[in-house]
Design a protein around this motif. Structure first.
Motif, PDB file in Angstrom:
ATOM      1  N   ASN A 138      11.569 -21.753 -18.863  1.00  0.00           N
ATOM      2  CA  ASN A 138      10.557 -22.044 -19.880  1.00  0.00           C
ATOM      3  C   ASN A 138       9.800 -20.833 -20.406  1.00  0.00           C
ATOM      4  OD1 ASN A 138      11.090 -24.840 -19.710  1.00  0.00           O
ATOM      5  ND2 ASN A 138       9.801 -24.982 -17.908  1.00  0.00           N
ATOM      6  N   HIS A 139       9.527 -19.837 -19.567  1.00  0.00           N
ATOM      7  CA  HIS A 139       8.691 -18.707 -19.976  1.00  0.00           C
ATOM      8  C   HIS A 139       9.188 -17.416 -19.344  1.00  0.00           C
ATOM      9  CE1 HIS A 139       5.494 -21.394 -21.398  1.00  0.00           C
ATOM     10  NE2 HIS A 139       5.648 -22.077 -20.283  1.00  0.00           N
ATOM     11  N   GLN A 140       8.976 -16.322 -20.057  1.00  0.00           N
ATOM     12  CA  GLN A 140       9.080 -15.031 -19.394  1.00  0.00           C
ATOM     13  C   GLN A 140       7.826 -14.902 -18.531  1.00  0.00           C
ATOM     14  OE1 GLN A 140       9.832 -12.969 -23.259  1.00  0.00           O
ATOM     15  NE2 GLN A 140      11.119 -11.679 -21.932  1.00  0.00           N
ATOM     16  N   ILE A 141       7.970 -14.332 -17.356  1.00  0.00           N
ATOM     17  CA  ILE A 141       6.873 -14.260 -16.398  1.00  0.00           C
ATOM     18  C   ILE A 141       6.318 -12.843 -16.358  1.00  0.00           C
ATOM     19  CG2 ILE A 141       6.231 -14.588 -13.968  1.00  0.00           C
ATOM     20  CD1 ILE A 141       7.061 -17.198 -15.460  1.00  0.00           C
ATOM     21  N   LYS A 142       4.990 -12.738 -16.442  1.00  0.00           N
ATOM     22  CA  LYS A 142       4.322 -11.442 -16.386  1.00  0.00           C
ATOM     23  C   LYS A 142       4.038 -11.060 -14.935  1.00  0.00           C
ATOM     24  CE  LYS A 142       2.031 -11.929 -20.851  1.00  0.00           C
ATOM     25  NZ  LYS A 142       0.719 -11.931 -21.533  1.00  0.00           N
ATOM     26  N   GLY A 143       4.159  -9.770 -14.650  1.00  0.00           N
ATOM     27  CA  GLY A 143       3.887  -9.298 -13.305  1.00  0.00           C
ATOM     28  C   GLY A 143       3.797  -7.792 -13.249  1.00  0.00           C
ATOM     29  N   GLU A 144       4.083  -7.234 -12.090  1.00  0.00           N
ATOM     30  CA  GLU A 144       4.007  -5.791 -11.865  1.00  0.00           C
ATOM     31  C   GLU A 144       5.235  -5.350 -11.082  1.00  0.00           C
ATOM     32  OE1 GLU A 144      -0.855  -5.361 -11.546  1.00  0.00           O
ATOM     33  OE2 GLU A 144       0.338  -5.240  -9.711  1.00  0.00           O
ATOM     34  N   VAL A 145       5.634  -4.100 -11.316  1.00  0.00           N
ATOM     35  CA  VAL A 145       6.769  -3.528 -10.597  1.00  0.00           C
ATOM     36  C   VAL A 145       6.284  -2.371  -9.730  1.00  0.00           C
ATOM     37  CG1 VAL A 145       8.942  -2.256 -10.844  1.00  0.00           C
ATOM     38  CG2 VAL A 145       8.481  -4.244 -12.290  1.00  0.00           C
ATOM     39  N   PHE A 146       6.764  -2.373  -8.503  1.00  0.00           N
ATOM     40  CA  PHE A 146       6.530  -1.295  -7.543  1.00  0.00           C
ATOM     41  C   PHE A 146       7.886  -0.755  -7.128  1.00  0.00           C
ATOM     42  CE2 PHE A 146       2.885  -3.992  -7.359  1.00  0.00           C
ATOM     43  CZ  PHE A 146       1.804  -3.158  -7.077  1.00  0.00           C
ATOM     44  N   LYS A 147       7.894   0.455  -6.549  1.00  0.00           N
ATOM     45  CA  LYS A 147       9.139   0.960  -5.979  1.00  0.00           C
ATOM     46  C   LYS A 147       8.875   1.493  -4.583  1.00  0.00           C
ATOM     47  CE  LYS A 147       8.921   5.504  -8.196  1.00  0.00           C
ATOM     48  NZ  LYS A 147       9.604   6.447  -9.082  1.00  0.00           N
ATOM     49  N   THR A 148       9.912   1.352  -3.744  1.00  0.00           N
ATOM     50  CA  THR A 148       9.817   1.806  -2.362  1.00  0.00           C
ATOM     51  C   THR A 148      11.206   2.143  -1.851  1.00  0.00           C
ATOM     52  OG1 THR A 148       8.973   1.300  -0.162  1.00  0.00           O
ATOM     53  CG2 THR A 148      10.006  -0.503  -1.352  1.00  0.00           C
ATOM     54  N   ASN A 149      11.240   2.978  -0.847  1.00  0.00           N
ATOM     55  CA  ASN A 149      12.489   3.204  -0.105  1.00  0.00           C
ATOM     56  C   ASN A 149      12.258   2.882   1.372  1.00  0.00           C
ATOM     57  OD1 ASN A 149      10.996   5.379   0.714  1.00  0.00           O
ATOM     58  ND2 ASN A 149      12.390   6.937  -0.063  1.00  0.00           N
ATOM     59  N   SER A 150      11.240   2.064   1.630  1.00  0.00           N
ATOM     60  CA  SER A 150      10.844   1.713   2.992  1.00  0.00           C
ATOM     61  C   SER A 150      11.427   0.373   3.417  1.00  0.00           C
ATOM     62  CB  SER A 150       9.322   1.669   3.105  1.00  0.00           C
ATOM     63  OG  SER A 150       8.932   1.101   4.330  1.00  0.00           O
ATOM     64  N   LYS A 151      12.269   0.401   4.419  1.00  0.00           N
ATOM     65  CA  LYS A 151      12.802  -0.833   5.004  1.00  0.00           C
ATOM     66  C   LYS A 151      11.674  -1.636   5.662  1.00  0.00           C
ATOM     67  CE  LYS A 151      16.452  -3.261   6.259  1.00  0.00           C
ATOM     68  NZ  LYS A 151      17.041  -4.184   5.331  1.00  0.00           N
ATOM     69  N   ILE A 152      10.663  -0.937   6.165  1.00  0.00           N
ATOM     70  CA  ILE A 152       9.517  -1.604   6.797  1.00  0.00           C
ATOM     71  C   ILE A 152       8.792  -2.489   5.787  1.00  0.00           C
ATOM     72  CG2 ILE A 152       7.257  -1.235   7.872  1.00  0.00           C
ATOM     73  CD1 ILE A 152       8.510   1.321   9.148  1.00  0.00           C
ATOM     74  N   ILE A 153       8.525  -1.957   4.593  1.00  0.00           N
ATOM     75  CA  ILE A 153       7.855  -2.752   3.555  1.00  0.00           C
ATOM     76  C   ILE A 153       8.702  -3.966   3.196  1.00  0.00           C
ATOM     77  CG2 ILE A 153       7.195  -2.795   1.108  1.00  0.00           C
ATOM     78  CD1 ILE A 153       6.109   0.035   1.462  1.00  0.00           C
ATOM     79  N   LEU A 154       9.995  -3.767   3.003  1.00  0.00           N
ATOM     80  CA  LEU A 154      10.859  -4.887   2.624  1.00  0.00           C
ATOM     81  C   LEU A 154      10.914  -5.947   3.724  1.00  0.00           C
ATOM     82  CD1 LEU A 154      13.711  -2.913   0.862  1.00  0.00           C
ATOM     83  CD2 LEU A 154      11.826  -4.169  -0.202  1.00  0.00           C
ATOM     84  N   ASN A 155      10.935  -5.540   4.968  1.00  0.00           N
ATOM     85  CA  ASN A 155      10.911  -6.502   6.076  1.00  0.00           C
ATOM     86  C   ASN A 155       9.587  -7.255   6.132  1.00  0.00           C
ATOM     87  OD1 ASN A 155      13.513  -5.907   6.908  1.00  0.00           O
ATOM     88  ND2 ASN A 155      12.857  -4.388   8.416  1.00  0.00           N
ATOM     89  N   ASP A 199       0.809  -1.224   0.000  1.00  0.00           N
ATOM     90  CA  ASP A 199       0.000   0.000   0.000  1.00  0.00           C
ATOM     91  C   ASP A 199       0.836   1.265   0.000  1.00  0.00           C
ATOM     92  OD1 ASP A 199      -2.398  -1.278  -0.176  1.00  0.00           O
ATOM     93  OD2 ASP A 199      -2.960  -1.018   1.929  1.00  0.00           O
ATOM     94  N   ASP A 200       1.977   1.258   0.677  1.00  0.00           N
ATOM     95  CA  ASP A 200       2.820   2.443   0.751  1.00  0.00           C
ATOM     96  C   ASP A 200       3.895   2.480  -0.327  1.00  0.00           C
ATOM     97  OD1 ASP A 200       1.388   3.395   2.952  1.00  0.00           O
ATOM     98  OD2 ASP A 200       2.649   2.292   4.357  1.00  0.00           O
ATOM     99  N   ALA A 201       3.930   1.481  -1.189  1.00  0.00           N
ATOM    100  CA  ALA A 201       4.859   1.473  -2.322  1.00  0.00           C
ATOM    101  C   ALA A 201       4.165   2.114  -3.525  1.00  0.00           C
ATOM    102  CB  ALA A 201       5.274   0.042  -2.657  1.00  0.00           C
ATOM    103  N   ILE A 202       4.941   2.528  -4.495  1.00  0.00           N
ATOM    104  CA  ILE A 202       4.415   3.186  -5.690  1.00  0.00           C
ATOM    105  C   ILE A 202       4.395   2.200  -6.849  1.00  0.00           C
ATOM    106  CG2 ILE A 202       4.814   5.036  -7.357  1.00  0.00           C
ATOM    107  CD1 ILE A 202       6.222   6.539  -5.006  1.00  0.00           C
ATOM    108  N   PHE A 203       3.214   2.031  -7.465  1.00  0.00           N
ATOM    109  CA  PHE A 203       3.114   1.186  -8.657  1.00  0.00           C
ATOM    110  C   PHE A 203       3.865   1.872  -9.788  1.00  0.00           C
ATOM    111  CE2 PHE A 203       0.988   0.265 -12.709  1.00  0.00           C
ATOM    112  CZ  PHE A 203       1.219  -1.099 -12.791  1.00  0.00           C
TER     113      PHE A 203
END
Length: 131
Positions: A56-73, A23-27
């Motif tokens: 076997n395949h390239q995988i589809k997904g989404e990228v977000f960005k954050t500078n929050s250690k809390i989110i990464l933990n 929620d606090d990361a940026i899409f």
């Protein structure tokens, strides 16, 4: 802390059951892996496993960005790192064709192998309970 890109391919994607962890990361963008991997659902189809050793395949997904250690933990806790998943940076291609290095969680291929539904290979997680 510097900004970190995160590549999501399963329940962390927008609108999925664990998206609130970001929620606090940026899409940033929809994306696809530059290299090929394989994805399988867990037994019961509750979430996917990205398998690094199968190409076997390239995988589809989404990228977000954050500078929050809390989110990464919190992501480490969610992904049961390092027991269930391992993490590393891989190259992914954004919709605008830009290549970025993003953090991704791969299945730890040395543990809990009986949790993988090997009969159902997939390349995109399209629902919380993918079939």
């Amino acid at each position: 802390m510097k900004e970190t890109y995160i590549f999501t391919y399963g329940t962390l994607k927008r609108g999925f059951s664990n998206s609130y962890f970001l929620d606090d990361a940026i899409f940033v963008s929809s994306a696809i892996t530059c290299e090929k991997y394989q994805m399988y659902p867990c037994i019961g189809n509750g979430y996917p496993f990205l398998i690094k050793s199968e190409k076997n395949h390239q995988i589809k997904g989404e990228v977000f960005k954050t500078n929050s250690k809390i989110i990464l933990n919190r992501l480490d806790d969610l992904e049961a790192y390092p027991d269930l998943y391992l993490k590393e940076f891989i190259k992914v291609e954004l919709e605008n064709k830009q290549i970025v290095k993003a953090l991704v969680y791969f299945k730890n291929e040395e543990t809990n192998l009986n949790a993988i539904d090997l009969s159902n290979p997939i390349f995109e997680w399209v629902d919380d309970f993918c079939y």
